[in-house]
Design an enzyme around this catalytic site. Structure first.
Site, PDB file in Angstrom:
ATOM      1  CB  ALA A  64      59.827  64.330 -13.950  1.00 34.24           C
ATOM      2  CE1 TYR A 129      57.254  64.097 -18.886  1.00 28.26           C
ATOM      3  CE2 TYR A 129      57.457  65.170 -21.040  1.00 28.26           C
ATOM      4  CZ  TYR A 129      57.993  64.854 -19.796  1.00 28.26           C
ATOM      5  OH  TYR A 129      59.250  65.309 -19.465  1.00 28.26           O
TER       6      TYR A 129
END
Ligand code: NDP
Length: 297
Positions: A64, A129
């Site tokens: 990620a 995010y």
């Protein structure tokens, strides 16, 4: 059973290399190309080709874009890695009839209130995010592939950088530390996440009805300030030579960052515990293990 693990070198990925190994043949990739296989989530065509080539029964995605502050400016890259790449994995998993196991974050929530977030609560990310991770979740859910998504929080591992290690370093260098006291969550070990993942995969293979979204965090709750006190107290009690004499609590507003942070990172893990008959230990026990490893005790 063939398992494709992406992000093998991150905190969670590293522990998954251990916990997934007994479940089947494990092909573990980081962002580099090895034997013609690419685990770079920013290269969507290469990712698709890799999944085609491996033909996994299970894809486990621990990769990620996790640089929360940088994601505010690198929005396109964060979206591609955390959002679009999940869509590619999910489409490929759906066409192969494979499972997709993925991780997300409490940062999909607004951070308001003090009640632990449940899977059914409304999402409202406060930073980019969080939005990019939410896009990943939504792409997986929309694809119709068989999946498990684990939302977690405040991840640490003995390997890699984390808050506890930063506090230990600063406690050796400085007499006074100021640590945020109004953000609350549960520090959660990458080893616990990896162990729960392996247990859940085993169970879901027998009972596919368990597929879905789960909150996964250690038991209990603490602020970053309380966490710092715990870490530094443990180190001192175990003979570490520390310069720090005061750990001052501060508010989030006194520590401005490019990305806003949610104040309430509490996750309700009731659904996970009930569905998989699991016990999740208190955050202190995992942190103590990590500290003993880091401090060589
Ligand atoms: P880490 O930052 O430790 O690991 C992430 C990994 O992803 C790194 O190895 C990184 O590789 C890799 N990565 C980044 N960009 C790419 C790319 N383009 N292609 C391939 N790999 C890439 O994260 P964690 O292990 O802590 O996180 C695991 C999961 O948990 C993630 O989904 C994260 O969003 C989630 N999560 C994490 C939290 C935390 O506090 N850390 C809290 C809540 C959820 P490299 O080192 O080469 O950049």
């Amino acid at each position: 059973m063939k398992i494709l693990l992406l992000g093998k070198s991150g905190q969670v990925g590293w522990e998954l290399q251990r916990s997934l190994a007994p479940l089947g043949e494990l092909i573990a990739l980081d962002r580099h190309v090895v034997d013609g296989l690419s685990g770079d989530l920013s290269d969507l065509d290469a990712l698709r080709a890799t999944i085609h080539q491996v033909q996994p029964d299970i894809i486990v995605n621990a990769a990620a874009y996790t640089a929360v502050d940088k994601a505010e400016s690198e929005t396109e890259l964060a979206n591609r890695v955390n959002g679009l790449a999940c869509g590619v994995m999910a489409q490929e998993a759906a066409s192969l009839g494979a499972w997709l196991v993925h991780y997300s974050t409490d940062y999909v929530f607004s951070g308001q209130g003090s009640t632990p977030w449940r899977e059914t609560d409304a999402v409202a990310p406060v930073n980019h995010y969080g939005s990019s991770k939410l896009a990943g979740e939504q792409a997986i859910a929309a694809s119709g592939c068989k999946h498990l998504i684990f939302r977690t929080s405040w991840v640490y591992g003995a390997r890699g950088n984390n808050f506890a290690k930063t506090m230990l370093r600063l406690a050796k260098e400085r007499e006074t530390l100021s640590v945020i006291a109004d953000q609350v969550g549960a520090p959660t070990g990458a080893d616990l996440i990896a162990d729960v993942t392996a247990l859940a995969i085993s169970q879901v293979m027998q009972n596919p009805g368990l597929a879905g979204l789960y909150h996964l965090a250690a038991g209990g709750e603490v602020s970053w300030h309380g966490y710092a006190n715990h870490v530094i107290g443990f180190a001192r009690a175990n003979g570490e030579d520390l310069a720090v004499t005061a750990i001052n609590p501060i508010g989030t507003s006194e520590y401005p960052t490019p990305a806003r942070r949610p104040l309430n990172s509490r996750l309700s893990t009731q659904k996970l515990r009930d569905s998989f008959s699991l016990h999740l230990p208190d955050w202190q026990s995992g942190v103590t293990r990590m500290l003993m490893e880091v401090l060589n005790k």
